[in-house]
Design an enzyme around this catalytic site. Sequence first.
Site, PDB file in Angstrom:
ATOM      1  N   SER A 180      19.314   9.128 -20.855  1.00  0.00           N
ATOM      2  CA  SER A 180      19.333   8.132 -19.796  1.00  0.00           C
ATOM      3  C   SER A 180      20.465   8.448 -18.811  1.00  0.00           C
ATOM      4  O   SER A 180      20.507   9.547 -18.267  1.00  0.00           O
ATOM      5  CB  SER A 180      19.444   6.729 -20.404  1.00  0.00           C
ATOM      6  N   GLU A 313       8.469   5.221 -20.486  1.00  0.00           N
ATOM      7  CA  GLU A 313       9.865   4.829 -20.348  1.00  0.00           C
ATOM      8  C   GLU A 313      10.031   3.368 -19.929  1.00  0.00           C
ATOM      9  O   GLU A 313      10.876   2.644 -20.446  1.00  0.00           O
ATOM     10  CB  GLU A 313      10.556   5.718 -19.303  1.00  0.00           C
ATOM     11  N   HIS A 403      11.593   3.743 -23.256  1.00  0.00           N
ATOM     12  CA  HIS A 403      12.963   4.215 -23.070  1.00  0.00           C
ATOM     13  C   HIS A 403      13.800   3.869 -24.294  1.00  0.00           C
ATOM     14  O   HIS A 403      13.788   2.732 -24.771  1.00  0.00           O
ATOM     15  CB  HIS A 403      13.542   3.531 -21.824  1.00  0.00           C
TER      16      HIS A 403
END
Length: 485
Positions: A180, A313, A403
């Site tokens: 990330s 995600e 995610h």
Amino acid sequence: MSVNAPCGPIAGITRAADTAYLGIPYARAPYPTRAFDLPQPREPFTTCFKATGYGPSPAHPHVGQDLFPDPVIAGEDALNLNVHAPTRGDGPFPVVVWLYGGGFFTGSNASPWYDGASFARDGVVFVVPNYRVAAEGFMILDDGVANRALLDITAALTWVRDNIAAFGGDPANVTLAGQSAGATAALALTGVPAARGLFRRLAVMSAGTPLLTPLDRMKQLSADFADRLGIPPTRQALSATPTARRMALEQEWLPGEVRAPAESADDRARRAGRDALRWQPTLDGEVVTTAPEEALAEPGALDALLIGTTTQEWNFLLGDLSTAPSTDACLHGMANLGRTADDLATYLTELRSDNPGHALAQALTDRTFRCPARTIADTAARAGIPTHTYQFAWPAPHFGAAHCADLPFVFDHLDAPQAPQLLGPDAPQHLADRMHTALTRFAHGNSPGWSPYTADERRTMVFDQAPYECTDALAKTPNALRYSA
């Protein structure tokens, strides 16, 4: 167990799989008065430093998410790092320096999700540094300095170069890895002259775009932040402002997707694509002189690149999509992305879904994560950098391959605190074995275990219940991937 490093004697904790040295300061304490200063080297320890507990965290606001633990530990020495060293085998061992995520507004190395024991068990010295986030990490003040967060990471990498041999690590064999925001920071480091030569490989998980913020935008954000605080945009004024007051404004500036309390499904859908992150690395011309897309076009810029994303995600960031947001709200979200009602319909067809939230989440995933990863992989492969790509496609209950869902697999830590709530009771251990082994193999200088990526064929590993290779997986919807298995 103790070591004698150039920075001084350090005592750690010997555990079953590793010796953990926690909270080692790698730069002078930023708090209480140097929160906006450049990182400065510390004097060596004159007595044994007890690295037996997590150190203080960089200041950051509360985030309205319960996905994974994000503890905040008060204290002055927030620029610290954790080292997880093998207790068995002959070194020197390869080193992985891991950069945590958190959108550049939160995060620290004290999260149990970043425990590196599994890597040490498999012959890797694993290092997790703290770096400053939010305004402390990126705000531009009267000194003109940008990207203090990247300077923090560079200081940590310099500490690794100078000290890691004492822990069994090879300072000439460093992989910089992250997820990330940490992955975005790792990519940004390719354009930082001060970081050149401090790492050889890059392992990038779910880097979000834009990778860099234009300098003019960061200057304007910095001026706006100071104005909201009612102070001049100077280092002296910001340093004198109480941390609690700054954190209250940081809380207001959080993206809508993570602000507490959670918004309704329709509110989130309408805001989709509109709430760009404020604090990010900046192409300032001094700290960062080259964008990653240009830096990785240079042959020899890296020894190797490993890059990928999850297939869904944005599912987590839009909330539980089992309750569908309205079509009207999703059309607003698609319009924010420059997409039309026809695009929404196309996604629904490709996904074989009648939930418009699925279509919006996938459009956001493709634009923000998957397409940029494909572009970076193409760039590196064309430059002759050995490149491998992956897609994490295993669907967690409620949120799918969202995610952060891949992190417990990469760390071989499916029972990490709060991971079972996200992954459910049937998360496949064999998939954790496969993903964790891929990164350890990569750190050792080997192939992660599948075909190299080329800009012509784009061979990609798909990590699902039964992993398989696929051509151009980063350009296929999750549904299309399942039909490619």
